[in-house]
Design an enzyme around this catalytic site. Sequence first.
Site, short mmCIF file in Angstrom:
data_model
loop_
_atom_site.label_atom_id
_atom_site.label_comp_id
_atom_site.label_asym_id
_atom_site.label_seq_id
_atom_site.Cartn_x
_atom_site.Cartn_y
_atom_site.Cartn_z
N GLU A 82 35.30 -12.75 22.11
CA GLU A 82 36.32 -13.04 23.12
C GLU A 82 35.98 -14.31 23.87
OE1 GLU A 82 37.65 -9.95 25.77
OE2 GLU A 82 36.95 -8.38 24.42
N CYS A 114 36.82 -6.09 21.99
CA CYS A 114 35.39 -5.84 21.75
C CYS A 114 35.06 -5.26 20.38
CB CYS A 114 34.84 -4.90 22.83
SG CYS A 114 34.83 -5.59 24.49
N HIS A 236 30.46 2.35 21.92
CA HIS A 236 30.71 1.15 22.72
C HIS A 236 30.32 1.44 24.17
CE1 HIS A 236 32.50 -2.50 24.18
NE2 HIS A 236 33.35 -1.84 24.95
#
EC number: 2.3.3.10
Length: 351
Positions: A82, A114, A236
């Site tokens: 990103e 992500c 995550h």
Amino acid sequence: MGRVGVVSWGAYIPKYRIRTEEVARIWGDDPLRIVDLYLVDEKSVEGIDEDAVTIAVEAARRALRRATLDPRRIGAVYVGTESKPYAVKPISSILIDALGLSNNVFAVDMEFACKAGSEGLMAAVGLVESGKVEYGMTVGADTSQGEPGEHLEYSASSGGVALVVGREGVAAELEAAYAYASDTPDFWRREGSPYPMHGEGFTGEPAYFRHVINAARGLMAAYGYKPSDFAYAVFHQPNGRFPVRAASTLNIPMEKVKPGIVVTHIGNTYNASALMGFAKVLDQAKPGDKILVVTFGSGAGSNAYVFSATDLIKERQNAAVPTVEAMLRDKIYVDYAQYLKMRKMIKLFEY
């Protein structure tokens, strides 16, 4: 899925850190409350001469070094980030020359918040399985953004992980994969905007937990896995609370989750977040260990994977490559003024 899997891995964490209490001091927040809220003690900060490109290059070099692999055998390179330094110019093509790869390589930068780096994993696996390439590489690297004074600033950090996949020399075989995605407006950054925005009402249940839980449960149902089958579970890590709660919902005990937790020490490295936890687990896994990895990207989607460590895992662990644990300990603290300078957040104007 045959013998295709992770042949090698490499990680890079900038050594600079800023403590949560230092950021809280500047903005008048209660540091104890903030640490308890996010379970992030400190976060990694890229050096003034570092960006997503240099981080990706270093992680990829370490992955190649770990397997003593001739870079010209890499036939595909995927980069998820990103934090592109250029609006139009791929990082993947920079890696070709920086790593000494062949020019006959499939190269592309991917985007899905992500989870773009982990999405590249499946693309590389597909090319290897089809016989189009011998080895593929995917890299997740970010110098993630958080607006000064906004709560993302407490966690948005920097780091990168590279994975090499192939059929020969597999250290962790990919046994299963499953995906779950939907249109969920939890987090976004418009063109030209330096910082992202997030819909706070969407970030928890509708986004992270819905997608992570459904991806993990879907994988277990489709392939017949039980929580007890896994030696490790990696999720995550946008903060320290979310992965712990996800594991609890899935009836996965904390002792299987804790070895892959990195967010407490380096914050949320975005595309490297789940992959960094995975790399940390690969640094310590034993042959036969099964590893559940569940990634997440805002917008939103999750991929769930199961890897099984092979007898080659010990050989890869013994390579002269820094472990994630070693990088977590190798750090230099900076204050908020240094942080602003290193992140190039101080703008100079000409009159």
